[in-house]
Design an enzyme around this catalytic site. Structure first.
Site, PDB file in Angstrom:
ATOM      1  CD  GLU A 261      -2.339   3.952   3.233  1.00 11.44           C
ATOM      2  OE1 GLU A 261      -3.501   3.957   3.685  1.00 11.44           O
ATOM      3  OE2 GLU A 261      -1.983   3.234   2.285  1.00 11.44           O
TER       4      GLU A 261
ATOM      5  CG  HIS B 264      -2.040  -0.995   1.066  1.00 10.37           C
ATOM      6  ND1 HIS B 264      -3.024  -1.144   1.998  1.00 10.37           N
ATOM      7  CD2 HIS B 264      -2.321  -1.899   0.090  1.00 10.37           C
ATOM      8  CE1 HIS B 264      -3.868  -2.078   1.617  1.00 10.37           C
ATOM      9  NE2 HIS B 264      -3.452  -2.555   0.458  1.00 10.37           N
TER      10      HIS B 264
ATOM     11  CB  CYS C 161      -2.049   1.141   6.156  1.00  5.60           C
ATOM     12  SG  CYS C 161      -1.368   0.415   4.629  1.00  5.60           S
TER      13      CYS C 161
ATOM     14  CB  CYS D 294      -6.052  -1.507   5.039  1.00  6.46           C
ATOM     15  SG  CYS D 294      -4.277  -1.843   5.151  1.00  6.46           S
TER      16      CYS D 294
END
Length: 162
Positions: free
Chosen positions: A81, A79, A120, A117
């Site tokens: 992040e 991801h 993250c 999520c």
């Protein structure tokens, strides 16, 4: 001459970063900013050296109709992040703000109710980031105080997704 506000300035940069994303469902761009300096950037994509979904032409999560926010172990991507955090030292992230923008690949529309999520969120907490700013549309954003994720630990509720 009108001048763009700082929040949307940084969100525009994060939006440019997402254009490097390789996900076939939705791409995100993230930047970490501390003391008005960009510390790091990240976008959605497979780990270095591995093939991206855009290269393979398939998304396993889409094929299996996996809902948003669930079964990330099936996903090839890291991801945005996480990539931004991986590329920065913790000392530079302490007290920082992460700016996050997501777009749907098929429509080009901004992701509805954007949020990090569960994985993250845990990384953001441990990185020492204070705030997350997510873009809702071209000029509207939401500020999330990371301490709220600590106090209101949604992982205890047993809910999946967003």
């Amino acid at each position: 001459m009108s001048r763009i506000d700082k929040m949307n300035y940084y969100l525009d940069i994060a939006e440019t970063v997402l254009e490097r994303g390789t996900c076939l469902r939705r791409n995100f761009g993230a930047i970490i900013v501390n003391n008005d300096q960009i510390v790091s950037t990240g976008y959605t994509g497979a780990p270095r050296g591995r093939k991206n979904c855009s290269d393979l032409g398939v998304c396993i999560r889409s094929e299996k109709n996996v809902p948003r926010g669930e079964r990330y172990e099936l996903c090839r991507s890291v991801h945005a992040e996480a990539n931004a955090i991986i590329n920065a030292s913790r000392e530079r992230m302490l007290g920082s703000t992460l700016f996050l923008v997501g777009k749907e690949v098929l429509t080009g529309e901004y992701v509805t109710n954007p949020n990090s999520c569960a994985m993250c969120k845990r990384m953001i907490i441990n990185a020492g980031i204070d705030n997350v700013i997510v873009r809702n549309n071209k000029t509207v954003f939401t500020e999330i105080y990371v301490k709220e994720w600590v106090i209101n630990d949604d992982s205890l509720a047993g809910k999946f997704g967003y």
